[in-house]
Design a protein around this motif. Structure first.
Motif, short mmCIF file in Angstrom:
data_model
loop_
_atom_site.label_atom_id
_atom_site.label_comp_id
_atom_site.label_asym_id
_atom_site.label_seq_id
_atom_site.Cartn_x
_atom_site.Cartn_y
_atom_site.Cartn_z
N LEU A 89 17.79 -25.38 18.79
CA LEU A 89 18.08 -26.59 19.56
C LEU A 89 19.55 -26.98 19.45
CD1 LEU A 89 14.98 -28.85 18.81
CD2 LEU A 89 15.59 -27.78 20.99
N ALA B 20 21.69 -24.51 21.46
CA ALA B 20 21.55 -24.67 22.90
C ALA B 20 22.32 -25.89 23.42
CB ALA B 20 20.07 -24.80 23.27
N SER C 60 22.88 -30.23 23.98
CA SER C 60 22.08 -31.34 24.50
C SER C 60 21.71 -31.10 25.95
CB SER C 60 22.89 -32.63 24.40
OG SER C 60 23.22 -32.88 23.06
N ARG C 61 20.57 -31.67 26.33
CA ARG C 61 20.14 -31.58 27.73
C ARG C 61 20.97 -32.57 28.55
NH1 ARG C 61 13.88 -32.52 27.72
NH2 ARG C 61 14.76 -34.57 27.46
N SER C 62 21.17 -32.24 29.80
CA SER C 62 21.97 -33.11 30.67
C SER C 62 21.31 -34.48 30.85
CB SER C 62 22.20 -32.44 32.03
OG SER C 62 20.97 -32.21 32.68
N GLU C 63 19.99 -34.53 30.83
CA GLU C 63 19.28 -35.81 30.94
C GLU C 63 19.60 -36.71 29.74
OE1 GLU C 63 17.54 -32.86 30.88
OE2 GLU C 63 17.08 -32.61 33.00
N ASP C 64 19.68 -36.12 28.55
CA ASP C 64 19.99 -36.90 27.34
C ASP C 64 21.41 -37.45 27.41
OD1 ASP C 64 17.47 -36.35 26.35
OD2 ASP C 64 18.15 -34.65 25.13
N SER D 297 23.15 -38.08 30.17
CA SER D 297 23.17 -39.14 31.20
C SER D 297 22.59 -40.43 30.65
CB SER D 297 22.36 -38.71 32.43
OG SER D 297 22.99 -37.65 33.06
N THR E 266 27.66 -34.96 23.51
CA THR E 266 28.60 -34.19 24.34
C THR E 266 29.35 -33.14 23.52
OG1 THR E 266 30.28 -35.91 24.04
CG2 THR E 266 28.91 -36.01 26.04
#
Length: 187
Positions: A108, A111, A113-117, A119, A181
């Motif tokens: 994790l 990889a 952070s997810r873009s949703e997180d 935002s 980020t």
């Protein structure tokens, strides 16, 4: 269940207190007092043996079975006892689960952070900044009223507390966004 490998035998001869030592002591006293001639002398031969063997396992555990009895002659490599391996199996499974969890966490982090997180964190920073701006304005108004003698000190203290709390929340939101980020720290 795992058989315990035998360890080396180290014979140790010792005279121990007890019936054998008392018998030997009295025999020595008897024989030393009987030196008046050949007819009063007793000649005897025999063997006295005292052997102590210490056996240890490489790991701690509970014995589930002892395969030998006292006095048995054993050969090198023979199974002496069997340890209960349930605790060892549980510890091994727990260690494997911990390793798998650490590998999943690493995947994790690698990889990112997810873009949703990211935002969502940006939106939280904007909300907290708006809250901080409002709290600073309320504090400035309360300060101006107290300075002119028209406001209560309690209202000023409340406005100061609200401003300080908003400042802390805003800083926390910014730190969360920075962590999302920038990703995992390089080491």
């Amino acid at each position: 269940m795992t058989a315990i490998p035998p360890l080396s035998r180290t014979p140790r001869s010792r005279f121990r207190s007890g019936p054998l030592a008392a018998l030997l002591g009295s025999a020595l006293l008897l024989f030393s007092g009987c030196s008046a001639g050949d007819r009063d002398r007793i000649h005897a031969s025999g063997q006295i043996e005292a052997t102590e063997v210490r056996v240890a396992t490489r790991v701690a555990g509970t014995l589930s079975r002892v395969a030998i009895e006292e006095g048995d002659v054993v050969a090198q490599g023979a199974t002496l006892a069997v340890l209960d391996t349930v605790d060892l199996a549980l510890a091994r499974n727990q260690a494997r689960a911990g390793r798998e969890q650490a590998q999943a966490n690493l995947a994790l982090l690698t990889a990112g952070s997810r873009s949703e997180d990211v935002s969502s964190a940006r939106e939280e920073v904007a909300r907290q900044q708006a809250s901080l701006d409002g709290a600073e304005k309320a504090f400035a108004r309360a300060q101006a009223l107290v300075d002119r003698g028209l406001g209560a000190q309690q209202a000023l203290d409340f406005a100061r507390t609200q401003r300080d709390m908003a400042l802390g929340s805003s800083g926390s939101a910014r730190a969360t966004l920075a962590r999302l980020t920038h990703g995992a720290r390089p080491e």
